[in-house]
Design a protein around this motif. Structure first.
Motif, PDB file in Angstrom:
ATOM      1  N   LEU A 194       0.854  -1.377  -0.021  1.00  0.00           N
ATOM      2  CA  LEU A 194      -0.049   0.117  -0.017  1.00  0.00           C
ATOM      3  C   LEU A 194       1.041   1.152   0.235  1.00  0.00           C
ATOM      4  O   LEU A 194       2.150   1.255   0.528  1.00  0.00           O
ATOM      5  CB  LEU A 194      -0.900  -0.095   1.271  1.00  0.00           C
ATOM      6  CG  LEU A 194      -1.843  -1.116   1.515  1.00  0.00           C
ATOM      7  CD1 LEU A 194      -2.448  -1.117   2.531  1.00  0.00           C
ATOM      8  CD2 LEU A 194      -2.748  -1.199   0.241  1.00  0.00           C
ATOM      9  N   PHE A 195       0.296   2.281  -0.544  1.00  0.00           N
ATOM     10  CA  PHE A 195       0.987   3.483  -0.170  1.00  0.00           C
ATOM     11  C   PHE A 195       0.162   4.750  -0.011  1.00  0.00           C
ATOM     12  O   PHE A 195      -1.298   4.563  -0.335  1.00  0.00           O
ATOM     13  CB  PHE A 195       1.682   4.276  -1.808  1.00  0.00           C
ATOM     14  CG  PHE A 195       0.769   4.417  -2.845  1.00  0.00           C
ATOM     15  CD1 PHE A 195       0.411   5.504  -3.127  1.00  0.00           C
ATOM     16  CD2 PHE A 195       0.305   3.484  -3.718  1.00  0.00           C
ATOM     17  CE1 PHE A 195      -0.401   5.919  -4.201  1.00  0.00           C
ATOM     18  CE2 PHE A 195      -0.652   3.438  -4.602  1.00  0.00           C
ATOM     19  CZ  PHE A 195      -0.864   4.851  -5.122  1.00  0.00           C
ATOM     20  N   LYS A 196       0.546   5.729   0.729  1.00  0.00           N
ATOM     21  CA  LYS A 196      -0.655   6.537   1.204  1.00  0.00           C
ATOM     22  C   LYS A 196      -0.529   7.941   0.165  1.00  0.00           C
ATOM     23  O   LYS A 196       0.552   8.508  -0.303  1.00  0.00           O
ATOM     24  CB  LYS A 196      -0.054   7.180   2.449  1.00  0.00           C
ATOM     25  CG  LYS A 196      -1.017   8.368   3.228  1.00  0.00           C
ATOM     26  CD  LYS A 196      -0.349   8.679   4.458  1.00  0.00           C
ATOM     27  CE  LYS A 196      -1.489   9.603   5.285  1.00  0.00           C
ATOM     28  NZ  LYS A 196      -1.087   9.701   6.626  1.00  0.00           N
ATOM     29  N   LYS A 197      -1.763   8.339  -0.104  1.00  0.00           N
ATOM     30  CA  LYS A 197      -1.959   9.597  -0.914  1.00  0.00           C
ATOM     31  C   LYS A 197      -2.633  10.698   0.332  1.00  0.00           C
ATOM     32  O   LYS A 197      -3.667  10.451   0.913  1.00  0.00           O
ATOM     33  CB  LYS A 197      -3.002   9.696  -1.707  1.00  0.00           C
ATOM     34  CG  LYS A 197      -2.442   8.890  -3.104  1.00  0.00           C
ATOM     35  CD  LYS A 197      -3.566   9.016  -4.325  1.00  0.00           C
ATOM     36  CE  LYS A 197      -3.241   8.199  -5.418  1.00  0.00           C
ATOM     37  NZ  LYS A 197      -4.163   8.171  -6.321  1.00  0.00           N
ATOM     38  N   ARG A 198      -1.649  11.601   0.704  1.00  0.00           N
ATOM     39  CA  ARG A 198      -2.057  12.521   1.842  1.00  0.00           C
ATOM     40  C   ARG A 198      -3.298  13.000   1.921  1.00  0.00           C
ATOM     41  O   ARG A 198      -3.548  13.684   0.744  1.00  0.00           O
ATOM     42  CB  ARG A 198      -0.833  13.457   2.017  1.00  0.00           C
ATOM     43  CG  ARG A 198      -0.656  14.232   3.163  1.00  0.00           C
ATOM     44  CD  ARG A 198       0.312  15.216   3.276  1.00  0.00           C
ATOM     45  NE  ARG A 198       0.507  15.953   4.532  1.00  0.00           N
ATOM     46  CZ  ARG A 198       1.095  15.531   5.668  1.00  0.00           C
ATOM     47  NH1 ARG A 198       1.686  14.379   5.639  1.00  0.00           N
ATOM     48  NH2 ARG A 198       0.847  16.207   6.989  1.00  0.00           N
ATOM     49  N   GLY A 199      -4.231  12.892   2.663  1.00  0.00           N
ATOM     50  CA  GLY A 199      -5.456  13.471   2.736  1.00  0.00           C
ATOM     51  C   GLY A 199      -6.256  12.752   1.961  1.00  0.00           C
ATOM     52  O   GLY A 199      -7.540  13.120   1.953  1.00  0.00           O
ATOM     53  N   VAL A 200      -6.046  11.450   1.268  1.00  0.00           N
ATOM     54  CA  VAL A 200      -6.860  10.841   0.460  1.00  0.00           C
ATOM     55  C   VAL A 200      -7.298   9.678   1.112  1.00  0.00           C
ATOM     56  O   VAL A 200      -8.604   8.971   1.128  1.00  0.00           O
ATOM     57  CB  VAL A 200      -6.605  10.840  -0.974  1.00  0.00           C
ATOM     58  CG1 VAL A 200      -7.577  10.159  -1.750  1.00  0.00           C
ATOM     59  CG2 VAL A 200      -6.167  12.249  -1.431  1.00  0.00           C
ATOM     60  N   GLY A 201      -5.975   8.760   1.368  1.00  0.00           N
ATOM     61  CA  GLY A 201      -6.122   7.368   2.118  1.00  0.00           C
ATOM     62  C   GLY A 201      -5.118   6.683   1.494  1.00  0.00           C
ATOM     63  O   GLY A 201      -4.267   7.164   0.921  1.00  0.00           O
ATOM     64  N   MET A 202      -5.519   5.272   1.740  1.00  0.00           N
ATOM     65  CA  MET A 202      -4.185   4.282   1.376  1.00  0.00           C
ATOM     66  C   MET A 202      -4.733   3.735   0.010  1.00  0.00           C
ATOM     67  O   MET A 202      -6.011   3.268   0.135  1.00  0.00           O
ATOM     68  CB  MET A 202      -3.942   3.314   2.288  1.00  0.00           C
ATOM     69  CG  MET A 202      -3.698   3.742   3.654  1.00  0.00           C
ATOM     70  SD  MET A 202      -1.892   4.336   3.591  1.00  0.00           S
ATOM     71  CE  MET A 202      -1.321   4.632   5.261  1.00  0.00           C
ATOM     72  N   PHE A 203      -3.822   3.235  -0.905  1.00  0.00           N
ATOM     73  CA  PHE A 203      -3.989   2.542  -2.167  1.00  0.00           C
ATOM     74  C   PHE A 203      -3.211   1.508  -2.351  1.00  0.00           C
ATOM     75  O   PHE A 203      -1.828   1.723  -2.055  1.00  0.00           O
ATOM     76  CB  PHE A 203      -3.708   3.934  -3.205  1.00  0.00           C
ATOM     77  CG  PHE A 203      -5.078   4.977  -3.025  1.00  0.00           C
ATOM     78  CD1 PHE A 203      -6.045   4.756  -4.001  1.00  0.00           C
ATOM     79  CD2 PHE A 203      -4.830   5.827  -2.183  1.00  0.00           C
ATOM     80  CE1 PHE A 203      -7.163   5.674  -3.686  1.00  0.00           C
ATOM     81  CE2 PHE A 203      -5.716   6.945  -2.182  1.00  0.00           C
ATOM     82  CZ  PHE A 203      -6.884   7.010  -2.884  1.00  0.00           C
ATOM     83  N   VAL A 204      -3.515   0.281  -3.244  1.00  0.00           N
ATOM     84  CA  VAL A 204      -2.841  -0.718  -3.634  1.00  0.00           C
ATOM     85  C   VAL A 204      -1.704  -0.138  -4.687  1.00  0.00           C
ATOM     86  O   VAL A 204      -2.095   0.486  -5.560  1.00  0.00           O
ATOM     87  CB  VAL A 204      -3.831  -1.601  -4.173  1.00  0.00           C
ATOM     88  CG1 VAL A 204      -2.931  -2.865  -4.532  1.00  0.00           C
ATOM     89  CG2 VAL A 204      -4.844  -2.015  -3.172  1.00  0.00           C
ATOM     90  N   THR A 205      -0.428  -0.506  -4.389  1.00  0.00           N
ATOM     91  CA  THR A 205       0.656  -0.455  -5.275  1.00  0.00           C
ATOM     92  C   THR A 205       0.392  -1.305  -6.449  1.00  0.00           C
ATOM     93  O   THR A 205      -0.337  -2.138  -6.627  1.00  0.00           O
ATOM     94  CB  THR A 205       2.113  -0.878  -4.723  1.00  0.00           C
ATOM     95  OG1 THR A 205       2.092  -1.895  -4.429  1.00  0.00           O
ATOM     96  CG2 THR A 205       2.196   0.152  -3.596  1.00  0.00           C
ATOM     97  N   ASP A 206       1.018  -0.675  -7.744  1.00  0.00           N
ATOM     98  CA  ASP A 206       0.936  -1.713  -8.852  1.00  0.00           C
ATOM     99  C   ASP A 206       1.549  -2.978  -8.822  1.00  0.00           C
ATOM    100  O   ASP A 206       1.251  -3.747  -9.380  1.00  0.00           O
ATOM    101  CB  ASP A 206       1.775  -0.897 -10.090  1.00  0.00           C
ATOM    102  CG  ASP A 206       0.907   0.371 -10.457  1.00  0.00           C
ATOM    103  OD1 ASP A 206      -0.315   0.188 -10.198  1.00  0.00           O
ATOM    104  OD2 ASP A 206       1.671   1.201 -11.057  1.00  0.00           O
ATOM    105  N   ASP A 207       2.647  -3.272  -7.815  1.00  0.00           N
ATOM    106  CA  ASP A 207       3.332  -4.528  -7.964  1.00  0.00           C
ATOM    107  C   ASP A 207       2.744  -5.363  -6.622  1.00  0.00           C
ATOM    108  O   ASP A 207       3.212  -6.477  -6.254  1.00  0.00           O
ATOM    109  CB  ASP A 207       4.882  -4.345  -7.530  1.00  0.00           C
ATOM    110  CG  ASP A 207       5.521  -3.455  -8.629  1.00  0.00           C
ATOM    111  OD1 ASP A 207       5.089  -3.653  -9.745  1.00  0.00           O
ATOM    112  OD2 ASP A 207       6.346  -2.562  -8.403  1.00  0.00           O
TER     113      ASP A 207
END
Length: 125
Positions: free
Chosen positions: A64-77
């Motif tokens: 996962l990676f964090k987009k500040r103020g938006v949430g956590m998202f799944v990485t491409d790999d």
């Protein structure tokens, strides 16, 4: 998400494993947002810090990676990383003990492979 949690396993690990399973089976795709710590906390009626611990481990593992103020998202790999990790776990926890037991029983590779084939495993299963 599962409706209940297992009392015999740390909650943060269960949340982590649920997210991993969702990535592996394609329920959550690369680039998609995952539930927030507060959403997990509300759903399971747990402390947000508990959910954060599982999510932060996935960030550390590049799932996962964090987009500040938006949430956590799944990485491409993420899916590839998780499959490799699970394969290593599978080898260590299932294949190696299987080989050790076969060795004790004086079974050769051919005999062991024949027994495995009798199980009818098919990659598409």
């Amino acid at each position: 998400m599962k409706n209940t949690l297992d009392e015999n396993k740390p909650i943060f690990l269960q949340i982590k494993e649920q997210l991993e399973d969702s990535v592996i089976n394609g329920a959550i795709k690369p680039g998609e947002r995952v539930p927030s710590t507060n959403e997990f906390a509300q759903y399971y009626k747990i402390n947000p810090a508990t959910a954060a611990k599982g999510i932060n481990e996935l960030v550390h593992e590049n799932i996962l990676f964090k987009k500040r103020g938006v949430g956590m998202f799944v990485t491409d790999d993420a899916k590839d990383i998780l499959i490799e990790k699970r394969k290593e776990h599978f080898y260590e926890n299932f294949i190696q003990p299987l080989k050790d037991e076969a060795r004790k029983l004086r079974m050769g590779n051919d005999e062991l492979l024949e027994m495995i084939k009798q199980g009818g495993f098919n990659h598409a299963d």
